[in-house]
Design a protein around this motif. Structure first.
Motif, PDB file in Angstrom:
ATOM      1  N   PRO A 435       0.842  -1.167   0.083  1.00 52.64           N
ATOM      2  CA  PRO A 435       0.245  -0.013   0.137  1.00 52.64           C
ATOM      3  C   PRO A 435       0.887   1.091  -0.018  1.00 52.64           C
ATOM      4  N   SER A 436       1.866   1.380   0.616  1.00 53.35           N
ATOM      5  CA  SER A 436       2.847   2.452   0.773  1.00 53.35           C
ATOM      6  C   SER A 436       3.175   2.831  -0.697  1.00 53.35           C
ATOM      7  N   GLY A 437       3.796   1.682  -1.313  1.00 57.75           N
ATOM      8  CA  GLY A 437       4.055   2.155  -2.968  1.00 57.75           C
ATOM      9  C   GLY A 437       2.789   2.657  -3.734  1.00 57.75           C
ATOM     10  N   VAL A 438       1.675   2.130  -3.348  1.00 60.18           N
ATOM     11  CA  VAL A 438       0.804   2.620  -4.172  1.00 60.18           C
ATOM     12  C   VAL A 438       0.556   4.207  -3.953  1.00 60.18           C
ATOM     13  N   LEU A 439       0.435   4.432  -2.520  1.00 59.78           N
ATOM     14  CA  LEU A 439       0.368   5.998  -2.284  1.00 59.78           C
ATOM     15  C   LEU A 439       1.395   6.698  -2.940  1.00 59.78           C
ATOM     16  N   ARG A 440       2.711   6.339  -2.900  1.00 56.80           N
ATOM     17  CA  ARG A 440       3.656   7.218  -3.490  1.00 56.80           C
ATOM     18  C   ARG A 440       3.321   7.408  -4.960  1.00 56.80           C
ATOM     19  N   ALA A 441       2.973   6.279  -5.727  1.00 59.53           N
ATOM     20  CA  ALA A 441       2.779   6.088  -7.141  1.00 59.53           C
ATOM     21  C   ALA A 441       1.672   7.236  -7.366  1.00 59.53           C
ATOM     22  N   MET A 442       0.323   7.185  -6.673  1.00 56.91           N
ATOM     23  CA  MET A 442      -0.702   7.902  -6.714  1.00 56.91           C
ATOM     24  C   MET A 442      -0.551   9.418  -6.738  1.00 56.91           C
ATOM     25  N   GLN A 443       0.610   9.522  -5.585  1.00 61.96           N
ATOM     26  CA  GLN A 443       0.728  11.032  -5.318  1.00 61.96           C
ATOM     27  C   GLN A 443       1.574  11.531  -6.380  1.00 61.96           C
ATOM     28  N   ALA A 444       2.477  10.939  -7.092  1.00 64.51           N
ATOM     29  CA  ALA A 444       3.251  11.487  -8.201  1.00 64.51           C
ATOM     30  C   ALA A 444       2.456  11.540  -9.312  1.00 64.51           C
ATOM     31  N   ALA A 445       1.399  10.973  -9.430  1.00 60.08           N
ATOM     32  CA  ALA A 445       0.483  10.910 -10.582  1.00 60.08           C
ATOM     33  C   ALA A 445      -0.219  12.124 -10.529  1.00 60.08           C
ATOM     34  N   ALA A 446      -0.698  12.487  -9.255  1.00 57.98           N
ATOM     35  CA  ALA A 446      -1.654  13.534  -9.060  1.00 57.98           C
ATOM     36  C   ALA A 446      -0.727  15.066  -9.078  1.00 57.98           C
ATOM     37  N   VAL A 447       0.282  14.825  -8.568  1.00 51.17           N
ATOM     38  CA  VAL A 447       1.174  16.097  -8.849  1.00 51.17           C
ATOM     39  C   VAL A 447       1.445  16.333 -10.208  1.00 51.17           C
ATOM     40  N   ALA A 448       1.917  15.212 -11.092  1.00 48.78           N
ATOM     41  CA  ALA A 448       2.244  15.368 -12.263  1.00 48.78           C
ATOM     42  C   ALA A 448       1.107  15.982 -13.333  1.00 48.78           C
ATOM     43  N   THR A 486       7.606  17.340 -10.601  1.00 46.74           N
ATOM     44  CA  THR A 486       7.108  16.180  -9.937  1.00 46.74           C
ATOM     45  C   THR A 486       8.191  15.696  -8.875  1.00 46.74           C
ATOM     46  N   VAL A 487       9.139  15.591  -9.456  1.00 50.62           N
ATOM     47  CA  VAL A 487      10.415  15.225  -8.514  1.00 50.62           C
ATOM     48  C   VAL A 487      10.643  16.127  -7.333  1.00 50.62           C
ATOM     49  N   ILE A 488      10.769  17.447  -7.630  1.00 51.60           N
ATOM     50  CA  ILE A 488      10.763  18.361  -6.786  1.00 51.60           C
ATOM     51  C   ILE A 488       9.442  18.340  -5.669  1.00 51.60           C
ATOM     52  N   VAL A 489       8.558  18.163  -6.126  1.00 49.45           N
ATOM     53  CA  VAL A 489       7.288  18.276  -4.985  1.00 49.45           C
ATOM     54  C   VAL A 489       7.065  17.089  -4.305  1.00 49.45           C
ATOM     55  N   ILE A 490       7.448  15.877  -4.573  1.00 48.49           N
ATOM     56  CA  ILE A 490       7.488  14.662  -3.993  1.00 48.49           C
ATOM     57  C   ILE A 490       8.421  14.514  -3.138  1.00 48.49           C
ATOM     58  N   ALA A 491       9.566  15.225  -3.188  1.00 52.97           N
ATOM     59  CA  ALA A 491      10.503  15.353  -2.142  1.00 52.97           C
ATOM     60  C   ALA A 491      10.231  15.170  -0.760  1.00 52.97           C
ATOM     61  N   PRO A 492      10.964  14.435  -0.079  1.00 53.19           N
ATOM     62  CA  PRO A 492      10.556  14.492   1.648  1.00 53.19           C
ATOM     63  C   PRO A 492      10.393  15.776   2.403  1.00 53.19           C
ATOM     64  N   VAL A 493      10.978  16.865   1.928  1.00 49.68           N
ATOM     65  CA  VAL A 493      10.804  17.991   2.462  1.00 49.68           C
ATOM     66  C   VAL A 493       9.104  18.419   2.437  1.00 49.68           C
TER      67      VAL A 493
END
Length: 809
Positions: A435-448, A486-493
């Motif tokens: 599930p954690s991987g799913v959330l990361r992928a979905m968040q990247a898609a939304a930001v994109a 997308t890469v910048i926005v999904i950064a841990p910060v």
């Protein structure tokens, strides 16, 4: 007689003779040369044609235009009239009225009408059509404005050729001054113009119309075959390209005629005159709109034309002018008096450009190539944008449902019951296991998806239109910018901040658009979601799409800033932050010198006022709502009145709207905006797709979320939220709901007060939905991390408890 008396008499005789000599000199001069006493400048020549682009101009094919371009001030002329392409008659009507005016009642006809010479003392052929359409037009053109102004000033005017007769006709359609039937021979045509320059203050000459092969002019009154929109508007030449040869020959012939007039103007200059020459191609050569040639040389209203580019206040873009600018230009050159609000353009003025004429013309060709290259890409982009939004929302609401994943991903049990071993089934099982991987992928898609709009602006930083395969180049640039953002926005910060992804994308979008608008709106010109020059709707400030993106992103950014402050109980500071962001947004949007957006402040002021009250914890009452609406009216009225107080040539559409209201034309503006809204709403397939998509989101895809929100453990999404109810999101992000209310107010009012207003809510929703998805997914990640941390602490406590008891003993 004394010597004193004799001397006095001698001086008197000398003075009388000097005065008589001066008077005789004035009588010998042409009427237009008397500039010192009556304020009338020297002769002005407007030489018009149609269908000629700077791309057509070269030393071999069009040597005279090429030579003119080396020394004159040059610009692109946007000729958009009442429909998507402009016929020769409509271009000349724009010169006459200073506004858009039509010729035919049927915009679907494939051909334009041939221009015909008027009979002596009679109205120009087609006058009944012109006047009827002008009376019914929401643009309210006043045909004959130029002719009436010239006549009231008492200037000598000459028109040569049928198009010139249209430009110089009066309010009854009859040409003012002297009309000369255009001689067929180039030399005779040039001589006719030269003779007119010697006796007239204003000469308007029609050099003829260039037409693309397959798009001839037809005589007025003949039936035309409706055009097939599926047909290629630019027929392709055969293997031997005979059409291209004919095209070049036609351009050369037209250039020779223009050259004869330029030679006559040079002779006039040699005879002591100093004419101002405007050469303008005022209409398209086919059904495909293109920017046309404009060149100016000689004295200007302020300075002189020559070795520069052209611009006007109506575009505020270097190199871009409009046919509606020609009448205000003639007004300035001839000191004409026009009724306020009649001419919607501004005078054409010289501005700095490249050092050489060739470089200046290359710059204009580049602008034209850019404008043409973007046109076929806009429609497919919007279709893709709608689809990816729907796919994203469907993926979140349906694809993340445990019930759906269980149904499509049943684990194989036996040979008799093999289960789902397809790719989709294996993917569903993998998603349930990680599930954690799913959330990361979905968040990247939304930001994109949310980063798509701002990426279309940033792509214009690179001249993609100059390479072969320009469409693919633009696609690659947009994708690259989306990837970077997308890469910048999904950064841990950003993940540590619940509304971090939303705030980051919103801030970037608002900042790029604001900076672009404040520096001249260069990125908006000919971009996928920006300004299309050949539409001639807006060249600077905030157009409807830019406003929708800016309003949505600034409101959501304000929500992201205020939310952590509200959580810490610092509502006063939260309200202050929202108010400051709103003030900056309203000023940028409404100031005539920056955004010049009449319909923006009425939407932004109430939205930010409500959001400020929400952030401050103030209860919303009807009295407060009424006060907010009154404040919005006051703000936008103030912007408009300040603009109206400026000189007419410096006004934007804000000031012109005030003058329109004063002149009683308010209903015409309202009717035009309503008509345009309805045409876009029901006449555009992409709009219907967008509306269908919104309904799908609200009525179909939103149902799983509504059902899950009523479940105390998250329902079908508890496998992602670890049993936390979805209603907890409202407590973790208390400013999210007020932000959505404020956004709805902004988009709703924007829809009501703007032409093509349906674009505003559709665009706003298209960026708001993926940003909200990013918030939702980020909240699920926070919830899971919180639950994991709680479990770890609980396990550590159980491990430590026996030792603690032992030590207590």
């Amino acid at each position: 007689m004394s010597s004193t008396s004799s001397s006095r008499a001698t001086r008197l005789r000398v003075g009388v003779l000097a005065i008589l000599g001066a008077l005789l000199g004035l009588v010998a001069l042409p009427a237009h040369a008397a500039t010192s006493d009556d304020g009338v400048p020297g002769p002005v020549l407007l030489l018009g044609t149609t269908g000629v682009q700077w791309e057509d101009v070269g030393p071999e094919t069009t040597p005279h235009l090429w030579a003119l371009g080396q020394d004159a001030s040059v610009g692109n002329l946007v000729v958009r009239s009442v429909i998507s392409f402009t016929c020769p008659s409509e271009g000349w009507l724009a010169v006459s009225a200073g506004n858009r005016a039509g010729d035919t009642e049927n915009p679907d006809l494939s051909s334009c009408r041939t221009l015909e010479e008027p009979a002596d003392g009679a109205a120009v052929p087609g006058w009944d059509d012109y006047s009827t359409l002008a009376a019914d037009s929401n643009f309210a053109p006043q045909l004959g404005t130029l002719g009436e102004a010239v006549a009231s000033k008492g200037l000598a005017a000459t028109s040569v050729g049928p198009g010139a007769a249209i430009a110089l006709m009066d309010a009854d359609g009859v040409p003012v001054g002297e009309h000369v039937v255009a001689p067929p021979a180039d030399e005779a045509f040039g001589e006719a113009v030269g003779e007119a320059l010697a006796t007239s203050d204003l000469v308007v000459a029609d050099a003829g119309s260039f037409r693309e092969p397959g798009f001839p002019l037809i005589p007025r009154g003949e039936d035309d075959v409706p055009a097939d929109e599926d047909d290629d508007p630019e027929p392709q030449a055969g293997p031997d390209e005979p059409d291209l040869d004919d095209r070049a020959a036609d351009l050369t012939a037209l250039d020779a005629r223009i050259g004869a007039v330029l030679d006559a103007a040079a002779d006039a200059r040699a005879d002591g005159l100093d004419p101002t020459i405007l050469v303008a191609s005022v209409a398209d050569a086919s059904r495909s709109p293109r920017m046309q040639v404009l060149a100016a040389s000689g004295p200007a209203a302020d300075g002189s034309y020559g070795e520069s580019l052209l611009t006007s206040q109506s575009t505020r873009q270097v190199g871009y002018t409009q046919t509606t600018d020609l009448l205000p230009t003639l007004r300035g050159l001839l000191d004409l008096t026009l009724p306020d609000g009649v001419a919607v353009g501004s005078p054409v003025t010289p501005t700095d450009g490249p050092d050489t004429g060739t470089a200046r013309m290359d710059n204009l060709v580049d602008q034209g190539v850019h404008a043409v290259a973007i046109r076929p890409l806009v429609g497919p982009f919007y279709a893709i944008f709608v689809v990816v939004n729907l796919l994203l929302y469907a993926g979140v609401t349906v694809g993340l449902s445990r019930r759906v994943l269980s149904r499509v991903g049943e684990t194989p049990a036996s040979d008799a019951q093999p289960g789902d071993d397809t790719f989709v089934g294996r993917l569903a099982r993998r998603m349930r296991a990680h599930p954690s991987g799913v959330l990361r992928a979905m968040q990247a898609a939304a930001v994109a998806v949310a980063a798509l709009p701002v990426s279309t602006y940033l792509a214009n930083l690179t001249p993609w239109w100059r390479v072969s395969g320009a469409g693919w180049a633009l696609t690659g640039l947009v994708v690259a910018w989306v990837a970077v953002i997308t890469v910048i926005v999904i950064a841990p910060v950003w993940q540590r901040w619940l509304l971090g992804p939303l705030g980051a994308v919103a801030a970037l979008t608002a900042a790029v658009i604001a900076l672009d608008v404040a520096t001249g709106a260069r990125l908006q010109i000919s971009s996928l979601m920006g300004v299309q020059p050949m539409v001639a709707g807006r060249f600077y400030g905030f157009n409807n799409t830019a406003f929708a993106l800016f309003a949505t992103s600034t409101i959501l950014f304000a929500v992201a800033v205020a939310n952590p402050l509200v959580l810490r109980g610092r509502r006063g500071l939260a309200a202050l932050c929202v108010a400051v962001i709103g003030l900056v947004a309203v000023v940028l949007d409404g100031l005539p010198s920056i955004g010049a957006d009449f319909g923006g402040p009425p939407a932004l002021v109430p939205a930010f006022a409500l959001l400020t009250l929400f952030a401050g914890g103030v209860r919303i009452t009807w009295r407060r709502v009424l006060g907010i609406l009154v404040a919005a009216v006051v703000v936008v009225s103030s912007f408009a009145v300040v603009d109206w107080l400026r000189p007419p040539d410096d006004r934007t559409h804000l000031g012109r709207f005030v003058q329109t209201v004063i002149d009683g034309g308010l209903w015409d503006v309202v009717a035009r905006k309503l008509e345009q809204n309805l045409q876009i709403l029901f006449g555009n397939a992409l709009t219907l797709v967008a509306i269908a998509g919104i309904l799908l989101v609200v009525l179909v895809l939103g149902k799983p979320l509504r059902l899950a929100a009523t479940q105390p453990d998250g329902g079908a999404y508890k496998w992602l939220s670890n049993g936390t109810p979805l209603t907890q999101l409202g407590q973790d992000a208390p400013m999210l709901r007020p932000g959505l209310i404020s956004l709805t107010v902004a988009l709703g009012i924007g829809f009501a007060v703007n032409d093509s207003g349906v674009v505003i809510p559709a665009t706003g929703i298209a960026i708001a939905v993926p940003l909200l998805v990013a918030v939702y997914v980020n909240w699920l990640r926070v919830v899971r991390n919180r639950a994991t941390a709680d479990e770890a602490r609980a396990g550590q406590a159980e491990t430590d408890e026996p030792g603690e008891v032992s030590r207590g003993r």
